[in-house]
Write a protein that holds these residues in place. Sequence first.
Motif, PDB file in Angstrom:
ATOM      1  N   ASN A   1      32.049  37.027  31.107  1.00 57.72           N
ATOM      2  CA  ASN A   1      32.330  36.080  30.028  1.00 57.72           C
ATOM      3  C   ASN A   1      31.011  35.623  29.405  1.00 57.72           C
ATOM      4  OD1 ASN A   1      35.108  36.142  30.798  1.00 57.72           O
ATOM      5  ND2 ASN A   1      34.671  34.628  32.387  1.00 57.72           N
ATOM      6  N   GLN A   2      30.759  36.036  28.180  1.00 53.35           N
ATOM      7  CA  GLN A   2      29.471  35.754  27.555  1.00 53.35           C
ATOM      8  C   GLN A   2      29.622  35.376  26.083  1.00 53.35           C
ATOM      9  OE1 GLN A   2      26.659  38.957  27.975  1.00 53.35           O
ATOM     10  NE2 GLN A   2      27.129  39.298  30.141  1.00 53.35           N
ATOM     11  N   GLN A   3      28.700  34.524  25.636  1.00 45.34           N
ATOM     12  CA  GLN A   3      28.526  34.284  24.204  1.00 45.34           C
ATOM     13  C   GLN A   3      27.043  34.341  23.887  1.00 45.34           C
ATOM     14  OE1 GLN A   3      30.463  31.220  21.578  1.00 45.34           O
ATOM     15  NE2 GLN A   3      28.418  30.327  21.545  1.00 45.34           N
ATOM     16  N   ILE A   4      26.697  35.060  22.821  1.00 44.38           N
ATOM     17  CA  ILE A   4      25.339  35.081  22.289  1.00 44.38           C
ATOM     18  C   ILE A   4      25.422  34.669  20.829  1.00 44.38           C
ATOM     19  CG2 ILE A   4      23.311  36.481  21.770  1.00 44.38           C
ATOM     20  CD1 ILE A   4      24.070  38.284  24.105  1.00 44.38           C
ATOM     21  N   MET A   5      24.715  33.617  20.492  1.00 39.45           N
ATOM     22  CA  MET A   5      24.708  33.122  19.116  1.00 39.45           C
ATOM     23  C   MET A   5      23.286  33.170  18.577  1.00 39.45           C
ATOM     24  SD  MET A   5      25.844  29.426  17.561  1.00 39.45           S
ATOM     25  CE  MET A   5      24.320  28.673  18.150  1.00 39.45           C
ATOM     26  N   LYS A   6      23.095  33.833  17.438  1.00 39.96           N
ATOM     27  CA  LYS A   6      21.786  33.911  16.791  1.00 39.96           C
ATOM     28  C   LYS A   6      21.904  33.281  15.405  1.00 39.96           C
ATOM     29  CE  LYS A   6      20.349  38.071  19.312  1.00 39.96           C
ATOM     30  NZ  LYS A   6      19.805  39.449  19.222  1.00 39.96           N
ATOM     31  N   THR A   7      21.063  32.274  15.175  1.00 36.64           N
ATOM     32  CA  THR A   7      21.171  31.492  13.949  1.00 36.64           C
ATOM     33  C   THR A   7      19.824  31.432  13.240  1.00 36.64           C
ATOM     34  OG1 THR A   7      22.878  30.105  14.946  1.00 36.64           O
ATOM     35  CG2 THR A   7      21.794  29.245  12.976  1.00 36.64           C
ATOM     36  N   VAL A   8      19.846  31.657  11.948  1.00 32.00           N
ATOM     37  CA  VAL A   8      18.671  31.495  11.099  1.00 32.00           C
ATOM     38  C   VAL A   8      18.951  30.347  10.140  1.00 32.00           C
ATOM     39  CG1 VAL A   8      17.206  32.541   9.330  1.00 32.00           C
ATOM     40  CG2 VAL A   8      18.031  33.927  11.259  1.00 32.00           C
ATOM     41  N   VAL A   9      18.025  29.372  10.106  1.00 30.94           N
ATOM     42  CA  VAL A   9      18.171  28.200   9.242  1.00 30.94           C
ATOM     43  C   VAL A   9      16.963  28.123   8.314  1.00 30.94           C
ATOM     44  CG1 VAL A   9      18.400  25.688   9.128  1.00 30.94           C
ATOM     45  CG2 VAL A   9      19.467  26.956  11.009  1.00 30.94           C
ATOM     46  N   ARG A  10      17.205  28.155   7.028  1.00 26.94           N
ATOM     47  CA  ARG A  10      16.136  28.018   6.045  1.00 26.94           C
ATOM     48  C   ARG A  10      16.236  26.634   5.403  1.00 26.94           C
ATOM     49  NH1 ARG A  10      18.013  33.212   5.821  1.00 26.94           N
ATOM     50  NH2 ARG A  10      19.651  32.642   4.317  1.00 26.94           N
TER      51      ARG A  10
ATOM     52  N   THR B   1      25.357  34.439  13.750  1.00 23.68           N
ATOM     53  CA  THR B   1      26.176  35.530  14.282  1.00 23.68           C
ATOM     54  C   THR B   1      26.526  35.227  15.735  1.00 23.68           C
ATOM     55  OG1 THR B   1      25.177  37.183  12.834  1.00 23.68           O
ATOM     56  CG2 THR B   1      26.251  37.985  14.833  1.00 23.68           C
ATOM     57  N   VAL B   2      27.798  35.294  16.040  1.00 21.68           N
ATOM     58  CA  VAL B   2      28.293  35.026  17.381  1.00 21.68           C
ATOM     59  C   VAL B   2      28.891  36.311  17.943  1.00 21.68           C
ATOM     60  CG1 VAL B   2      29.934  33.721  18.785  1.00 21.68           C
ATOM     61  CG2 VAL B   2      28.743  32.601  16.880  1.00 21.68           C
ATOM     62  N   THR B   3      28.412  36.718  19.113  1.00 21.68           N
ATOM     63  CA  THR B   3      28.924  37.902  19.798  1.00 21.68           C
ATOM     64  C   THR B   3      29.517  37.459  21.131  1.00 21.68           C
ATOM     65  OG1 THR B   3      27.179  39.254  18.793  1.00 21.68           O
ATOM     66  CG2 THR B   3      28.361  40.193  20.671  1.00 21.68           C
ATOM     67  N   LEU B   4      30.731  37.896  21.408  1.00 18.73           N
ATOM     68  CA  LEU B   4      31.475  37.399  22.564  1.00 18.73           C
ATOM     69  C   LEU B   4      31.978  38.539  23.438  1.00 18.73           C
ATOM     70  CD1 LEU B   4      33.490  35.059  20.281  1.00 18.73           C
ATOM     71  CD2 LEU B   4      32.050  34.153  22.093  1.00 18.73           C
TER      72      LEU B   4
ATOM     73  N   SER C   1      26.051  31.533  28.197  1.00 19.71           N
ATOM     74  CA  SER C   1      25.945  31.231  26.772  1.00 19.71           C
ATOM     75  C   SER C   1      24.474  31.224  26.390  1.00 19.71           C
ATOM     76  CB  SER C   1      26.571  29.873  26.449  1.00 19.71           C
ATOM     77  OG  SER C   1      26.484  29.586  25.061  1.00 19.71           O
ATOM     78  N   THR C   2      24.142  32.015  25.366  1.00 17.74           N
ATOM     79  CA  THR C   2      22.768  32.102  24.869  1.00 17.74           C
ATOM     80  C   THR C   2      22.741  31.675  23.412  1.00 17.74           C
ATOM     81  OG1 THR C   2      22.217  33.919  26.367  1.00 17.74           O
ATOM     82  CG2 THR C   2      20.818  33.642  24.427  1.00 17.74           C
ATOM     83  N   GLU C   3      21.800  30.807  23.084  1.00 20.70           N
ATOM     84  CA  GLU C   3      21.629  30.370  21.696  1.00 20.70           C
ATOM     85  C   GLU C   3      20.182  30.640  21.264  1.00 20.70           C
ATOM     86  OE1 GLU C   3      24.866  26.689  21.893  1.00 20.70           O
ATOM     87  OE2 GLU C   3      22.733  26.257  21.563  1.00 20.70           O
ATOM     88  N   GLU C   4      20.033  31.366  20.169  1.00 19.39           N
ATOM     89  CA  GLU C   4      18.708  31.642  19.599  1.00 19.39           C
ATOM     90  C   GLU C   4      18.673  31.083  18.178  1.00 19.39           C
ATOM     91  OE1 GLU C   4      17.393  35.680  19.965  1.00 19.39           O
ATOM     92  OE2 GLU C   4      18.475  35.976  21.853  1.00 19.39           O
ATOM     93  N   TYR C   5      17.630  30.291  17.891  1.00 19.88           N
ATOM     94  CA  TYR C   5      17.494  29.673  16.578  1.00 19.88           C
ATOM     95  C   TYR C   5      16.150  30.060  15.970  1.00 19.88           C
ATOM     96  CZ  TYR C   5      21.183  26.528  18.312  1.00 19.88           C
ATOM     97  OH  TYR C   5      22.336  26.007  18.836  1.00 19.88           O
TER      98      TYR C   5
END
Length: 627
Positions: free
Chosen positions: A414-423, A435-438, A545-549
């Motif tokens: 059971n995994q979630q990886i979320m990669k977010t770019v904020v300008r 982008t969320v990958t599950l 759960s992994t979050e990359e910003y």
Amino acid sequence: MRIHFLALLPLAWGTLSLPCVASAAEDEALELASRIGRYSVSYTVNPDGSYVEDREWSQTALLERAVADVKQTSISYSTSIQKAEVKAAYTLKADGRRIDAPKSNFQIETNTGKDSQAPLFSDRTTMAVVFPEVAVGDSVVFSYRLTATKPMFPNEFSVQENFWRTQAFDTVDVKIDSPEALWAQFEMHQMKEVKNTVKDGRRLLEWTYANPQPIKSKRKDYSVFDVEDEPGYAFSTFHNYTEIAKAYALGAQPKAVVTERVRKLADEIVGVQKEPREVARLLYEWVAVNLSFAGNCVGLGAVVPHDTDVVLDNRMGDCKDHATLLQALLAAKGISSTQALVNAGSVYRLAKIPVAASVNHVIVYIPSLDLYADATSQSTPFGMLPSSDVGKPTLLMDGSKVDSHTPAAPVGGNQQIMKTVVRVQPDGSIQGESTVTLKGTFALAARSSFRDMSKEHEEDLIKDYFQRGGNIGSGSIKRDDAKALIDSYAFTTTFEVKELLNVPGPGAFHVEPVIFSIVPVSSFAGAAVADIETEHDTTCSSAASTEEYEYKFPKKMKMLATPDNVKIALGFQSYSATYRLRGDTLTVKRVYEDRTPGPTCTPEIAQQQKELARKVAQDLRAQIVYK
């Protein structure tokens, strides 16, 4: 990771659970809202396993908040093999007056077929009664008889019942009268044996129980329940659990026959595919997607599946029907399988006395693939099981495996990886994408949410998400097809939020998801303040759960402070967070991982989860300070 399920406690099939007792107050001096005065149940068992069940109970309303619950009750039974007779239903006023419930206070709901024909999928009847003129200090009295004209299984009888220690009972009396020639085993827990004799060819048992001053329950989670931990009794004519599976098989196995219609359907579904696992997957998915769920699953009056023609004609069935049709389709393609009885509720260990009520659901086991499949779920991929089936004891219909279990969920599944770019824009507005990958159950949860969502709803979803936070935002979603039965899913959200940050000027912000995700790291931090179960095991599973910003700031926006890096581990869990500022770009990575094997966890593991969650919550409170 703790997972909570509705506790489906194993009650005796075809009997009534205890009358509702209002919950206790939170203070240690337990304030009772109601109490049960007399609770009596007796079974008179016939040589063929049919029986007569008599019940009588009285309940007194002690506080106003209990009146609504005390003044009504109901019984449910199988119309096809049981008859119900209410002997008494009345209110006993505090001054001694008896007020019988008039006929107009009864309501009967019956599932019947057309023109006196048997109903297709459910024969349950519910009889409800409202007691008249109930006030604080009054008692209600209810007694009835259920006559089972046929046993659930030929020549067999079993029953199990528990009494909560948090409920007040002045006296409980249980009697079982059965033929001496009908072999039986029985035991009681925290009850007193009054009689255990044989007379005139009949075995007479009597147990009593009293709980005049109930205890305050410290239990916080009922996701794991052991019938032998609570006061109660069990009686069974089955020697072991294998006999229960074989008794079910007598009616179920003949229904899984490969008819010409089944063979033709299997050929249409599979086409030219030959590889056994793919063949099995295609057949499983067809049953799961094309058959809706209806009717009694496993219980009194519901232990024989319907003919496959009936199920196919209606594209509907209960768990037995789904399992039987899948078994027949598999057999049509040369794949051997058997049905497996499980408890889809809160029971993870079979009690010593084998009662039929220990199981309430039917799935399929494919020995050549060593794989269980529950075709009643329209959202579970082949090779996975719904959470309610995971890590459970199984009774295989063919008796091929003793002490078998469904597998626990794989660690790391059971995994979630979320990669977010904020300008960040010069006026404090932001633009970006996430982008969320599950994988695993998280992917299934996302598919369930998105499965029937329209494009219009998607657009409103994003706008409403930002509005709830007091912001003006918009965006769009690009997502995978939600209807496919696979254990992965991904979606990308583009977003724009007006004037989110205080720019120009000093300010600070938390690092957190800008837009929704299924399992953010913050969802695990909630355990930091949650009450935990300290006396009983609870359900659990691994999770990550992994979050990359990546934040890109305008040239005139200066970063004054960023949080320190964090790396901690405790038991099966770990958490790390890194913050790196280079020029006008800040990158953040947070990783929470729980490798708890499951499906159940001890209180010690729950305590470790809480301790780590406190440290995670502390890091999540940290802010980025800017000028």
